[in-house]
Write an enzyme that holds these catalytic residues in place. Sequence first.
Site, short mmCIF file in Angstrom:
data_model
loop_
_atom_site.label_atom_id
_atom_site.label_comp_id
_atom_site.label_asym_id
_atom_site.label_seq_id
_atom_site.Cartn_x
_atom_site.Cartn_y
_atom_site.Cartn_z
N GLY A 6 2.68 1.80 10.88
CA GLY A 6 3.60 2.92 10.71
C GLY A 6 4.28 3.34 12.01
O GLY A 6 4.89 4.41 12.08
N HIS B 222 -9.18 0.66 5.12
CA HIS B 222 -7.89 0.89 5.79
C HIS B 222 -8.13 1.78 7.01
O HIS B 222 -8.97 2.70 6.96
CB HIS B 222 -6.90 1.53 4.83
CG HIS B 222 -5.51 1.56 5.38
ND1 HIS B 222 -5.09 2.50 6.29
CD2 HIS B 222 -4.46 0.73 5.19
CE1 HIS B 222 -3.83 2.25 6.62
NE2 HIS B 222 -3.43 1.18 5.97
N ASN C 7 0.87 -1.18 0.00
CA ASN C 7 0.00 0.00 0.00
C ASN C 7 0.90 1.23 0.00
O ASN C 7 1.51 1.55 1.02
CB ASN C 7 -0.88 -0.04 1.26
CG ASN C 7 -1.70 1.22 1.44
OD1 ASN C 7 -1.83 2.02 0.51
ND2 ASN C 7 -2.23 1.41 2.64
N GLU D 275 -6.63 4.23 8.11
CA GLU D 275 -6.50 5.67 7.84
C GLU D 275 -7.78 6.21 7.20
O GLU D 275 -8.18 7.34 7.46
CB GLU D 275 -5.26 5.91 6.96
CG GLU D 275 -3.98 5.70 7.76
CD GLU D 275 -2.77 5.25 6.96
OE1 GLU D 275 -2.77 5.36 5.72
OE2 GLU D 275 -1.81 4.77 7.60
N SER E 182 3.82 -2.62 10.35
CA SER E 182 5.28 -2.60 10.51
C SER E 182 5.95 -3.93 10.13
O SER E 182 6.92 -4.33 10.78
CB SER E 182 5.65 -2.18 11.94
OG SER E 182 5.15 -0.88 12.20
N GLY F 26 3.00 -1.24 4.32
CA GLY F 26 3.02 0.19 4.06
C GLY F 26 4.44 0.65 3.76
O GLY F 26 4.94 0.53 2.64
N GLY F 27 5.12 1.15 4.78
CA GLY F 27 6.45 1.76 4.61
C GLY F 27 7.43 0.89 3.84
O GLY F 27 8.15 1.38 2.96
N LYS G 16 0.11 4.30 -0.19
CA LYS G 16 -0.51 5.48 0.43
C LYS G 16 -0.24 6.74 -0.42
O LYS G 16 -0.22 6.64 -1.64
CB LYS G 16 -0.01 5.65 1.87
CG LYS G 16 -0.13 4.37 2.69
CD LYS G 16 0.14 4.59 4.14
CE LYS G 16 0.18 3.25 4.87
NZ LYS G 16 0.27 3.38 6.31
N GLU H 231 -5.05 -5.48 10.61
CA GLU H 231 -4.03 -4.48 10.87
C GLU H 231 -4.31 -3.79 12.20
O GLU H 231 -5.13 -2.86 12.24
CB GLU H 231 -4.02 -3.43 9.75
CG GLU H 231 -3.78 -4.01 8.38
CD GLU H 231 -3.24 -2.95 7.43
OE1 GLU H 231 -2.10 -3.12 6.99
OE2 GLU H 231 -3.94 -1.97 7.18
C1 PEP Z 1 -0.50 -0.14 6.27
O1 PEP Z 1 -0.65 1.05 6.16
O2 PEP Z 1 -1.37 -0.90 5.79
C2 PEP Z 1 0.67 -0.65 6.96
C3 PEP Z 1 0.67 -1.87 7.38
O3 PEP Z 1 1.71 0.25 7.14
P1 PEP Z 1 3.16 -0.09 7.76
O4 PEP Z 1 3.63 -1.35 7.08
O5 PEP Z 1 3.99 1.09 7.39
O6 PEP Z 1 2.97 -0.27 9.22
#
Ligand code: PEP
Length: 252
Positions: A174, A96, A9, A98, A214, A235-236, A11, A168
């Site tokens: 994050g 999600h 993702n 967010e 993460s 994500g990251g 973002k 999640e």
């Molecule tokens: C996400 O936004 O779905 C996510 C899991 O982010 P991160 O891997 O950065 O924690």
Amino acid sequence: MRRKIVAGNWKLNNDINQGLALVKELASQVAEKNPTAEVVVAPSFVNLAGVVSELKNSKIEVAAQNMNENASGAFTGEVSGDMLTAIGVEKVILGHSERRAIYGESDELLAKKTDAALANNLEVIFCIGELLEERKSGSHFEVVAGQIEKGLFHLEASAFDNIVLAYEPVWAIGTGETASPEQAQEMHAHIRKVVDAKYGASVATKLPILYGGSVKPGNAKEIFSKEDVDGGLIGGAALKSEDFMGIVTAFD
Ligand code: PEP
């Protein structure tokens, strides 16, 4: 064996040049390594068509990060499911945390978005997960079950052929903090039980449940080794080909 999936993702990151550079690298590595996991990338709306076109000879699939629940009309700034399928997008991430927290998307709205996505033959990666306070107060199992019930339990069993769940925990997104592999397994087993109670084992046992929060190349193998963890929503670590490929290949 259940499908294994690793989805990135992006973002609000990567313009078209950065996105194309990233998927070029990913496509050549996926072709070379032929990973067990299905690989998905989710760029922002404006870059979907370019990324789909770049990946047309690759096994990597493309997801949108969101969509509107309506087919058309006076909804300025929105994108519909058929607009996504028209440019070759095959999946959409819905719910999600967010979107839920920042844009106020409710379970009821997400149920409508899911219907609209499925009606357009999009596979839905449906996100669920508890807040830190909810885990601390011990209501996390109930919260996650409630999100699944309100978002998805109006569907026929056959709709689950096109649903992937992503657990999640919001406190792990994050933040650098990951649920332990045991915490992930415990929740994933609970989710499968909730789905089993409503739809039966035939739906529950084949439903892919991804973990997100993460995930990094250094912890992916251990988390993915758990019985009910079928991959990750990343994500990251999805923004650099080396990191993302380290996670994609964690099943191999
Ligand atoms: C996400 O936004 O779905 C996510 C899991 O982010 P991160 O891997 O950065 O924690």
